[in-house]
Write a protein that holds these residues in place. Structure first.
Motif, mmCIF file in Angstrom:
data_model
loop_
_atom_site.group_PDB
_atom_site.id
_atom_site.type_symbol
_atom_site.label_atom_id
_atom_site.label_comp_id
_atom_site.label_asym_id
_atom_site.label_seq_id
_atom_site.Cartn_x
_atom_site.Cartn_y
_atom_site.Cartn_z
ATOM 1 N N PHE A 113 -15.304 42.769 44.041
ATOM 2 C CA PHE A 113 -16.646 42.698 43.801
ATOM 3 C C PHE A 113 -17.029 42.471 45.326
ATOM 4 N N GLY A 114 -17.501 43.608 45.911
ATOM 5 C CA GLY A 114 -17.777 43.845 47.238
ATOM 6 C C GLY A 114 -18.676 42.707 48.129
ATOM 7 N N GLY A 115 -19.515 42.304 47.270
ATOM 8 C CA GLY A 115 -20.854 41.716 47.739
ATOM 9 C C GLY A 115 -20.633 40.022 47.568
ATOM 10 N N MET A 116 -19.294 39.559 47.061
ATOM 11 C CA MET A 116 -19.126 38.345 46.581
ATOM 12 C C MET A 116 -17.925 37.792 47.529
ATOM 13 N N PHE A 118 -13.186 33.960 47.082
ATOM 14 C CA PHE A 118 -13.353 32.708 46.363
ATOM 15 C C PHE A 118 -14.066 33.013 45.117
ATOM 16 N N GLU A 119 -15.471 33.730 45.348
ATOM 17 C CA GLU A 119 -16.198 33.964 44.229
ATOM 18 C C GLU A 119 -15.382 34.936 43.326
ATOM 19 N N LEU A 175 -13.284 33.209 41.253
ATOM 20 C CA LEU A 175 -13.923 32.453 40.411
ATOM 21 C C LEU A 175 -14.319 32.975 39.031
ATOM 22 N N ARG A 233 -11.954 26.079 39.709
ATOM 23 C CA ARG A 233 -11.894 25.942 41.294
ATOM 24 C C ARG A 233 -10.636 25.669 41.754
ATOM 25 N N GLY A 241 -8.016 27.662 44.174
ATOM 26 C CA GLY A 241 -7.664 27.055 45.283
ATOM 27 C C GLY A 241 -6.135 27.412 45.444
ATOM 28 N N LEU A 273 -5.164 31.125 45.857
ATOM 29 C CA LEU A 273 -5.350 31.423 47.364
ATOM 30 C C LEU A 273 -4.449 30.943 48.136
ATOM 31 N N GLU A 274 -3.733 30.012 47.764
ATOM 32 C CA GLU A 274 -2.777 29.207 48.884
ATOM 33 C C GLU A 274 -1.562 30.199 48.589
ATOM 34 N N THR A 317 -11.224 32.566 52.470
ATOM 35 C CA THR A 317 -11.850 32.221 51.273
ATOM 36 C C THR A 317 -13.259 32.494 50.964
ATOM 37 N N ASP A 318 -14.096 32.319 52.198
ATOM 38 C CA ASP A 318 -15.756 32.462 52.225
ATOM 39 C C ASP A 318 -16.034 33.472 52.816
#
Lengths: 344, 242
Positions: free
Chosen positions: B90-93, B96-97, B100, B115, B119, B122-123, B131-132
């Motif tokens: 989802f390119g615009g997100m 992390f989103e 999510l 959440r 997390g 992702l680790e 993440t962001d």
């Protein structure tokens, strides 16, 4: 989470101060300026709604004037035929637009992308033709709200303009607040995911059709309410004015695109720019439209995310943040990072 | 009971047949490697299992339940996770989103559980430093990691991996193989389409070779690789090899 709460409280206070300031404008402004204020709020509402549809759900509609027009006519009927108070009449306009949207949806949602856009245009033309050929609502000549009913809103002109201004402000708050809450919910995530990648959205469990239809219906309902406001502000509508592609959709798209599509702040900035230009260029006649067009092209070329998008890219600032930053949750230090694997 | 059972699966696009009466049974917690030339119908097989594409005929059942004709969103909730050969972020997100939304919908998790889960994943997939970041700006390898992570946050029982090792360095490949082995040890049944055979062989209990919508060979990695049909299809004619 305490930081979040603090931010929420300070955000609420800021919004409350802003709303109180705007709501008290009718006490200090001349009647003509209250009118301009209502006009600004009406376009702001349409822009926020179109942004929700196109910017977040990826549903590019060029036929939202269908719901403006139907909302306006239904409001007129509720006022004149049934004698409802004006705010119930506006709600009737919203309801009528919602019903029309649910009738059109099964056909529209067979289409995608550009063909969806054309479908919405056809929807607006059909709505216009039906109204223009119905003599009970004045046919092509349109209808007026009788002075007697207009006086029921408020006895004098200033009072009426103020009442309509406050109603428009209330609709704006409903639209802004519901957009914000929607985008902060999991459905907001679903909308953005759908816009970015429909196939993958289904693969992560989102019923994309259901979400798209729901947002389309919700936006239609609120657009119908704005149509009711337009009737109250103008007191006289014709099929051509109520279903105007130019006034209710083209300007709206311009506002959203220059302000920043897919951002809650975008329509607010865009509306401010649009009305500033209109006031500044009022004496130039058609040149005004040429300048709007050139500005639109320039923004699309040099700041495709709009003015607010460009500001955000440079400053990472967001007045109405709806993203989900990872940093807002505590990262547990006991989660080990498997660094040894990467170094093999 | 087999975890995944395909019976007489057929799918054709016009004259091009991508599944020709394909039958396959995959027991629980198996790692099944799928090899075959481009256009053999490997990804299409995944598309049918994950519900992205409906078969023309035949049945698919997962843990004894007939799932033929179910849309991908339902299968995602029934524990089927997949990655796409060409990543579909989802390119615009943000990264992390991206996770999510999968955890909230397909994973059915509440806000705080989702959440936490994101997390952790992702680790595990070494994406925590991104993440962001906006997913659309990631390089290809990170996009592939994102695909895998997004499938994992839904806690899949059946995981379909479509060419996730291509373009990895040797070290990254070793790390990926170890990671997939761990997922399998946790009880996840894995179907893995891969051209990087040495990676696949490391972890696959069983390999099938697919060509023109049919299963050419089925067995241990060595047997399948040694099969004359497979060598012919995969590496050219037998004469060319001689």
């Amino acid at each position: 989470m305490s930081i979040d709460l603090k931010m929420t409280v300070s955000g609420c206070i800021r919004v409350l101060v802003a709303v109180t300031a705007i709501a008290s404008l009718p006490f200090v402004l001349a009647t003509a300026n209250i009118r301009l204020g209502t006009e600004i709020l009406i376009l702001l509402n349409l822009a926020m709604l179109w942004n929700l549809l196109a910017g977040y759900a990826g549903l590019v509609s060029v036929g939202q004037q269908a719901f403006v027009g139907l909302g306006a006519y239904a409001t007129w009927m509720a006022l004149v035929w049934f004698g409802f108070p004006f705010w119930i009449a506006v709600a009737a306009g919203a309801l009528a637009a919602g019903l029309a949207a649910s009738a059109f949806a099964p056909f529209l949602f067979r289409l995608q992308g550009a063909t969806f856009a054309i479908g919405t245009w056809v929807m607006a033309e059909i709505s216009l033709l039906v109204i223009a050929n119905t003599s009970a609502v004045g046919g092509g000549a349109g209808v007026s709200v009788p002075a007697r009913i207009a006086r029921e809103i408020a006895p004098d002109r200033a009072g009426r303009e103020s009442a309509i201004f406050w109603t428009a402000l209330m609709v704006a708050l409903v639209v802004l607040l519901s957009s914000y809450l929607l985008m902060r919910s999991r459905w907001g995530l679903a909308l953005t995911a759908m816009r970015d990648e429909p196939t993958a959205s289904e693969a992560v469990g989102i019923n994309t059709r259901q979400v798209a239809v729901s947002i389309f219906l919700a936006v239609a309902v609120l657009t119908g309410a704005v149509g009711g406001l337009i009737l109250l502000a103008k007191l006289r509508i014709t099929p051509d004015s109520a279903f105007s592609l130019f006034d209710w959709t083209a300007y709206t798209i311009f506002i959203v695109v220059i302000g920043g599509i897919g951002r809650l702040e975008g329509p607010i900035i865009g509306t401010a720019v649009f009305f500033t230009l209109r006031v500044l260029l009022a004496d130039f006649g058609p040149v005004y439209l040429i300048i709007l067009g050139v500005l639109g092209i320039a923004v699309m070329l040099f700041a495709p995310k709009g003015i607010w998008g460009a500001v955000q890219t440079r400053t990472a600032f967001s007045a109405l943040p709806v993203n989900w930053p990872f940093r807002s949750i505590a990262i547990q230090p006991n989660l080990k990072i498997p660094a040894e694997e990467t170094k093999q | 009971m087999a975890h995944l059972e395909l019976t007489g699966l057929c799918k054709a696009y016009g004259a091009i047949c991508i599944a020709d009466r394909m039958s396959l049974s995959v027991p629980e917690a198996q790692v099944l490697g799928i090899i075959g030339p481009n256009g053999a119908g490997k990804s299409s097989l995944f598309n049918m299992i994950s519900g992205d594409v409906q078969p023309d005929a035949g049945t698919i059942s997962i843990s004894g339940r007939d799932t033929t004709g179910l849309p991908s969103r339902r299968l995602a909730k029934l524990g089927v996770g997949r990655t796409y050969q060409i990543p579909r972020p989802f390119g615009g997100m943000t990264v992390f989103e991206n996770l999510l939304v999968a955890a909230r919908f397909a994973g059915g998790l509440g806000a705080s559980d989702a959440r936490k889960k994101c997390g952790e994943v992702l680790e595990a997939t070494e994406l925590s430093h991104l993440t962001d970041e906006t997913a659309g700006g990631l390089r290809l390898l990170d996009r592939k990691r994102l695909e895998l992570s997004r499938a994992l946050v839904t806690d899949p029982e059946l995981l379909l991996l479509d060419e996730i090792a291509g373009g990895l360095t040797d070290a990254e490949c070793i790390s990926l193989v170890a990671f997939i082995g761990e997922l399998n040890k946790a009880g996840i049944t894995i179907l893995w389409i891969e051209h990087v055979l040495h990676a696949l062989i490391e972890v696959a209990h069983r390999v099938i070779a697919v060509n023109a919508g049919q299963i050419l060979a089925d067995g241990s990695a060595e047997d399948v690789m040694a099969s004359k049909d497979v060598r012919e299809i995969y590496l050219g004619s037998a004469e060319a090899l001689a």
